[in-house]
Scaffold this motif. Sequence first.
Motif, PDB file in Angstrom:
ATOM      1  N   CYS A   9       1.098  -1.371  -0.246  1.00  0.00           N
ATOM      2  CA  CYS A   9       0.261  -0.008  -0.446  1.00  0.00           C
ATOM      3  C   CYS A   9       0.812   1.534  -0.203  1.00  0.00           C
ATOM      4  N   LEU A  10       1.837   1.315   0.292  1.00  0.00           N
ATOM      5  CA  LEU A  10       2.664   2.510   0.747  1.00  0.00           C
ATOM      6  C   LEU A  10       3.911   2.410  -0.287  1.00  0.00           C
ATOM      7  N   GLY A  11       3.605   1.665  -1.730  1.00  0.00           N
ATOM      8  CA  GLY A  11       3.747   1.992  -3.174  1.00  0.00           C
ATOM      9  C   GLY A  11       5.059   2.467  -3.642  1.00  0.00           C
ATOM     10  N   ILE A  12       5.807   2.895  -4.391  1.00  0.00           N
ATOM     11  CA  ILE A  12       7.405   2.861  -5.207  1.00  0.00           C
ATOM     12  C   ILE A  12       7.780   2.866  -3.689  1.00  0.00           C
ATOM     13  N   ALA A  13       8.685   4.036  -2.632  1.00  0.00           N
ATOM     14  CA  ALA A  13       9.150   4.145  -2.096  1.00  0.00           C
ATOM     15  C   ALA A  13       9.939   2.820  -1.105  1.00  0.00           C
ATOM     16  N   PHE A  14       8.505   1.861  -1.575  1.00  0.00           N
ATOM     17  CA  PHE A  14       8.531   0.408  -0.408  1.00  0.00           C
ATOM     18  C   PHE A  14       8.749  -0.291  -1.305  1.00  0.00           C
ATOM     19  N   LYS A  15       9.082  -0.543  -2.435  1.00  0.00           N
ATOM     20  CA  LYS A  15       8.427  -1.526  -3.355  1.00  0.00           C
ATOM     21  C   LYS A  15      10.061  -2.815  -2.880  1.00  0.00           C
ATOM     22  N   PHE A  16      11.536  -2.060  -2.993  1.00  0.00           N
ATOM     23  CA  PHE A  16      12.368  -3.062  -2.552  1.00  0.00           C
ATOM     24  C   PHE A  16      12.606  -3.035  -1.136  1.00  0.00           C
ATOM     25  N   GLY A  17      11.456  -2.716  -0.474  1.00  0.00           N
ATOM     26  CA  GLY A  17      11.382  -3.354   0.654  1.00  0.00           C
ATOM     27  C   GLY A  17      10.723  -4.504   0.615  1.00  0.00           C
ATOM     28  N   GLU A  18       9.367  -4.249   0.284  1.00  0.00           N
ATOM     29  CA  GLU A  18       8.338  -5.136  -0.184  1.00  0.00           C
ATOM     30  C   GLU A  18       8.562  -6.270  -0.611  1.00  0.00           C
ATOM     31  N   ILE A  19       9.574  -6.343  -1.812  1.00  0.00           N
ATOM     32  CA  ILE A  19      10.716  -7.259  -1.835  1.00  0.00           C
ATOM     33  C   ILE A  19      11.044  -8.174  -1.395  1.00  0.00           C
ATOM     34  N   ASP A  20      12.281  -7.565  -0.842  1.00  0.00           N
ATOM     35  CA  ASP A  20      13.116  -8.025  -0.121  1.00  0.00           C
ATOM     36  C   ASP A  20      12.653  -9.068   1.181  1.00  0.00           C
ATOM     37  N   TYR A  21      11.439  -8.297   1.822  1.00  0.00           N
ATOM     38  CA  TYR A  21      10.494  -8.432   3.231  1.00  0.00           C
ATOM     39  C   TYR A  21       9.592  -9.639   2.275  1.00  0.00           C
ATOM     40  N   VAL A  22       8.794  -9.715   1.460  1.00  0.00           N
ATOM     41  CA  VAL A  22       8.460 -11.060   1.097  1.00  0.00           C
ATOM     42  C   VAL A  22       9.125 -12.596   0.920  1.00  0.00           C
ATOM     43  N   ALA A  23      10.390 -12.166   0.578  1.00  0.00           N
ATOM     44  CA  ALA A  23      11.285 -13.504   0.233  1.00  0.00           C
ATOM     45  C   ALA A  23      11.466 -13.934   1.275  1.00  0.00           C
ATOM     46  N   LYS A  24      12.013 -12.797   2.294  1.00  0.00           N
ATOM     47  CA  LYS A  24      12.608 -13.374   3.453  1.00  0.00           C
ATOM     48  C   LYS A  24      11.413 -13.895   4.573  1.00  0.00           C
ATOM     49  N   VAL A  25      10.334 -13.745   4.417  1.00  0.00           N
ATOM     50  CA  VAL A  25       9.027 -14.212   4.965  1.00  0.00           C
ATOM     51  C   VAL A  25       9.007 -15.456   4.786  1.00  0.00           C
ATOM     52  N   LYS A  26       9.282 -16.193   3.173  1.00  0.00           N
ATOM     53  CA  LYS A  26       8.789 -17.073   2.477  1.00  0.00           C
ATOM     54  C   LYS A  26       9.775 -17.874   2.929  1.00  0.00           C
ATOM     55  N   ASP A  27      11.267 -17.668   3.137  1.00  0.00           N
ATOM     56  CA  ASP A  27      12.047 -18.201   3.519  1.00  0.00           C
ATOM     57  C   ASP A  27      12.539 -18.661   5.026  1.00  0.00           C
ATOM     58  N   LEU A  28      11.412 -18.657   5.103  1.00  0.00           N
ATOM     59  CA  LEU A  28      11.038 -18.550   7.126  1.00  0.00           C
ATOM     60  C   LEU A  28      10.397 -18.968   6.839  1.00  0.00           C
ATOM     61  N   GLU A  29       8.647 -19.578   6.263  1.00  0.00           N
ATOM     62  CA  GLU A  29       8.205 -20.143   5.935  1.00  0.00           C
ATOM     63  C   GLU A  29       8.542 -21.952   5.767  1.00  0.00           C
ATOM     64  N   GLU A  30       9.680 -21.440   5.010  1.00  0.00           N
ATOM     65  CA  GLU A  30       9.963 -22.979   3.949  1.00  0.00           C
ATOM     66  C   GLU A  30      10.596 -23.717   5.069  1.00  0.00           C
ATOM     67  N   ALA A  31      11.226 -23.117   6.297  1.00  0.00           N
ATOM     68  CA  ALA A  31      12.003 -23.090   7.499  1.00  0.00           C
ATOM     69  C   ALA A  31      11.091 -23.982   8.145  1.00  0.00           C
ATOM     70  N   SER A  32       9.441 -23.295   8.244  1.00  0.00           N
ATOM     71  CA  SER A  32       9.571 -24.007   9.651  1.00  0.00           C
ATOM     72  C   SER A  32       8.736 -25.212   9.513  1.00  0.00           C
ATOM     73  N   LYS A  33       8.525 -25.894   8.309  1.00  0.00           N
ATOM     74  CA  LYS A  33       8.253 -26.879   7.384  1.00  0.00           C
ATOM     75  C   LYS A  33       9.206 -28.034   8.705  1.00  0.00           C
ATOM     76  N   THR A  34      10.490 -27.373   8.495  1.00  0.00           N
ATOM     77  CA  THR A  34      11.018 -28.829   9.901  1.00  0.00           C
ATOM     78  C   THR A  34      11.517 -27.648  11.443  1.00  0.00           C
ATOM     79  N   ILE A  35      11.956 -27.015  10.909  1.00  0.00           N
ATOM     80  CA  ILE A  35      12.316 -25.746  12.658  1.00  0.00           C
ATOM     81  C   ILE A  35      11.009 -25.120  12.833  1.00  0.00           C
ATOM     82  N   SER A  36      10.890 -25.205  13.974  1.00  0.00           N
ATOM     83  CA  SER A  36       9.363 -25.088  14.520  1.00  0.00           C
ATOM     84  C   SER A  36       9.441 -24.147  15.586  1.00  0.00           C
TER      85      SER A  36
END
Length: 197
Positions: A41-68
């Motif tokens: 919702c914050l637009g272009i100023a935080f686009k890079f942050g959004e992309i980076d943040y989403v990728a990091k959350v996805k990595d942690l979601e993947e980790a949650s399959k084996t790390i509780s």
Amino acid sequence: RPLQEISESFQELAVVVNSQNLVEVSPFCRACSRVSVLFACLGIAFKFGEIDYVAKVKDLEEASKTISTLQSILDHDVRQNTVKKAGSHSRNLLRVKRGLDMVRVLFENLLVTEGNSLRDSASVAYDQVFSPYHGWAIRKAVAAGMYMLPTKSQLMAKLNENEVSARVHMQNYITASRVLILYINDLFISRNFGIDW
């Protein structure tokens, strides 16, 4: 209503921390993924942050399959000797925590700033949380993007909130996220890794 969902999910996590239970990775990731809506919702100023943040959350979601738990993430990376390596779950957890902290500072400033502009509040949040870790080019791009932020009222409309309800949810998030952020900081500091890397 994304803002309500964000505040409620972080209140639930704060209850877990306050009851001295370990924070599980899966519910943490669910709560964090809700925050990505706000970055969008914050637009272009935080686009890079959004992309980076989403990728990091996805990595942690993947980790949650084996790390509780969040604690187990660091334990796992300590065993692998990868805590500070690029792409490690621990490093990604620290980056996600910064995203949560940036939103906390943004909300704190929005609650005390008059007028309809987001620029000052967003600039303070960026400068306080992300700027020390970003190079010149990213800082310049963010500064330019600040002029394209939505207004406060446009943000409220995107989030399907009015001023009164938004204030309640923002304050709830501020209080709850502070508990979680301190908890995550302590996971790193108690193992002598620090949080400034």
